[in-house]
Design a protein around this motif. Structure first.
Motif, PDB file in Angstrom:
ATOM      1  N   SER A  53       0.552  -0.807  -0.072  1.00 41.93           N
ATOM      2  CA  SER A  53       0.452   0.249  -0.165  1.00 41.93           C
ATOM      3  C   SER A  53       1.225   1.047   0.310  1.00 41.93           C
ATOM      4  O   SER A  53       0.044   1.909  -0.253  1.00 41.93           O
ATOM      5  N   SER A  54       2.007   1.565   0.362  1.00 36.90           N
ATOM      6  CA  SER A  54       2.694   2.152   0.778  1.00 36.90           C
ATOM      7  C   SER A  54       4.103   2.121  -0.234  1.00 36.90           C
ATOM      8  O   SER A  54       3.954   4.245  -0.957  1.00 36.90           O
ATOM      9  N   ASP A  55       4.234   1.887  -1.057  1.00 35.82           N
ATOM     10  CA  ASP A  55       5.037   2.103  -2.189  1.00 35.82           C
ATOM     11  C   ASP A  55       4.234   1.869  -4.184  1.00 35.82           C
ATOM     12  O   ASP A  55       3.499   0.677  -4.111  1.00 35.82           O
ATOM     13  N   MET A  62      -0.211  -8.699  -9.755  1.00 37.03           N
ATOM     14  CA  MET A  62       0.355  -9.209  -8.520  1.00 37.03           C
ATOM     15  C   MET A  62       0.734  -9.307  -6.769  1.00 37.03           C
ATOM     16  O   MET A  62       0.058  -9.690  -6.171  1.00 37.03           O
ATOM     17  N   TYR A  63       0.623  -7.978  -6.949  1.00 41.95           N
ATOM     18  CA  TYR A  63       0.724  -7.986  -5.147  1.00 41.95           C
ATOM     19  C   TYR A  63      -0.386  -7.098  -4.919  1.00 41.95           C
ATOM     20  O   TYR A  63      -0.523  -7.138  -3.759  1.00 41.95           O
ATOM     21  N   PHE A  64      -1.650  -6.398  -5.927  1.00 42.00           N
ATOM     22  CA  PHE A  64      -2.823  -6.209  -5.400  1.00 42.00           C
ATOM     23  C   PHE A  64      -3.688  -7.534  -4.702  1.00 42.00           C
ATOM     24  O   PHE A  64      -3.733  -7.633  -3.384  1.00 42.00           O
ATOM     25  N   LEU A 304       9.583  -1.864   1.834  1.00 35.50           N
ATOM     26  CA  LEU A 304       9.573  -1.324   3.754  1.00 35.50           C
ATOM     27  C   LEU A 304      10.728  -0.601   4.239  1.00 35.50           C
ATOM     28  O   LEU A 304      10.849  -0.035   4.867  1.00 35.50           O
ATOM     29  N   SER A 305      12.042  -1.148   3.264  1.00 32.83           N
ATOM     30  CA  SER A 305      13.736   0.111   3.418  1.00 32.83           C
ATOM     31  C   SER A 305      13.321   1.021   3.693  1.00 32.83           C
ATOM     32  O   SER A 305      12.636   2.323   3.848  1.00 32.83           O
ATOM     33  N   VAL A 306      12.393   1.906   2.907  1.00 30.71           N
ATOM     34  CA  VAL A 306      11.783   2.987   2.542  1.00 30.71           C
ATOM     35  C   VAL A 306      11.176   3.782   3.292  1.00 30.71           C
ATOM     36  O   VAL A 306      11.074   4.686   3.641  1.00 30.71           O
ATOM     37  N   LYS A 311      14.477   5.088   3.063  1.00 32.43           N
ATOM     38  CA  LYS A 311      15.880   5.085   1.907  1.00 32.43           C
ATOM     39  C   LYS A 311      15.817   3.855   1.407  1.00 32.43           C
ATOM     40  O   LYS A 311      15.397   2.786   2.768  1.00 32.43           O
ATOM     41  N   PRO A 312      16.024   3.536   0.289  1.00 31.63           N
ATOM     42  CA  PRO A 312      15.768   2.800  -0.563  1.00 31.63           C
ATOM     43  C   PRO A 312      17.081   1.587   0.562  1.00 31.63           C
ATOM     44  O   PRO A 312      17.821   2.313   0.715  1.00 31.63           O
TER      45      PRO A 312
END
Length: 312
Positions: A53-55, A62-64, A304-306, A311-312
């Motif tokens: 949801s955040s990216d 696929m991610y939906f 998740l890192s972002v 930051k990536p």
């Protein structure tokens, strides 16, 4: 309708969930084990939902479907484990008739959703690998939403049918369920009225709503494998296979554990074995899904890192 049924048959007000063991020294261990597994399941699947949801880069079909699968897995585990934890902590094994019927309804609903979502995800991978040039057009937002809606409707109707079939049964002997939740097959076996129709509906639904999606998954992957084998470069083959490896692992885990439960319940005097086997697909599989999907998924890790570090 449940209230009316209880008025007609006042002999039944609650069931006893026998669980795994009655030995007092094992109860703290069981409580800690299942609490840990439940928290890992909820947190892991919430992280998947959060990442998707955040990216904006993960706003793809696929991610939906993956985010929806994670949501369903959280709800699926929550239908059984919290009640089991309460029973272990309070040393009470009872569950009211209404709660048992409600638990059974949502368990069947969410198990069906898991099944349908895995099938839809297999179709998504089939289109992505076998028809990559038409992927964006074919897997458009409207189709994705429609597939999700149909999955919900079919699962809800199936669950409603099975629940209504149980409501027509009479229970007139010792109401001990040799399980940690109100499992449909165990409920039917406890009834003292005729269960022929219930069993026919149960087996027909299993054949139609489990067999057909499995056939669809197998067909999709047969075409996927053929397409991958047709790729000339080894790097291309690896890249194509890596896009569906996680899903294939989850499908294998889900169906293998479900088959294990069916075989254990079909064997004579196997109530305890069936309860233990059920843990695999009701608790273990939803817990492992986030790890399988995120372990080698750079997109999920990057999102998740972002989110957490900026930051990536």
């Amino acid at each position: 309708m449940i209230h009316k049924f209880l008025e007609n048959d006042t002999r039944i007000s609650e069931f006893a969930l026998l669980g795994f063991s009655e030995e007092p020294e094992l109860q703290p261990f069981l409580f800690g084990l299942f609490l840990s597994m439940y928290l890992i399941t909820v947190c892991g699947n919430l992280l998947i939902i959060l990442a998707v949801s955040s990216d904006s880069h993960l706003h793809t079909p696929m991610y939906f479907f993956l985010a929806n699968l994670s949501f369903v897995d959280i709800c699926f585990t929550s239908t059984t484990v919290p009640k089991m934890l309460v029973n272990i902590q309070t040393q009470k094994k009872t569950i009211t008739y209404e709660s048992c019927i409600t638990q059974m309804y949502f368990f069947i609903l969410l198990a069906g959703l898991d099944n349908f979502l895995l099938t839809v995800m297999a179709y998504d991978r089939f289109v992505a690998i076998c028809h990559p040039l038409h992927y964006t057009v074919t897997m458009n937002p409207q189709l994705c939403s429609l597939l999700l809606l149909v999955s919900w409707i079919m699962s809800a109707l199936h669950s409603l049918l099975q629940t209504l079939m149980v409501l027509r049964l009479s229970f007139c002997r010792e109401m001990e369920i040799p399980h940690f939740f109100c499992e449909l097959r165990q409920m039917i076996q406890l009834a003292c009225s005729d269960t022929f129709l219930n069993n026919m509906v149960l087996y027909f639904a299993a054949l139609l709503l489990a067999g057909a999606p499995l056939a669809g998954i197998l067909y999709s992957y047969s075409k996927i494998v053929s397409s991958i084998l047709g790729i000339s470069s080894a790097q291309g083959k690896y890249k194509a296979f890596s896009t569906c490896a996680s899903h294939l692992s989850v499908v294998s885990l889900f169906y293998c554990t479900s088959l294990g439960v069916y075989l254990s319940s079909a064997a004579p005097q196997s109530s305890h074995a069936s309860a233990v086997a059920s843990v695999m697909y009701t608790v273990v599989t939803p817990m492992l899904n986030p790890f399988i999907y995120s372990l080698k998924n750079a997109d999920i890790k990057g999102a998740l890192s972002v989110f957490f570090r900026g930051k990536p």
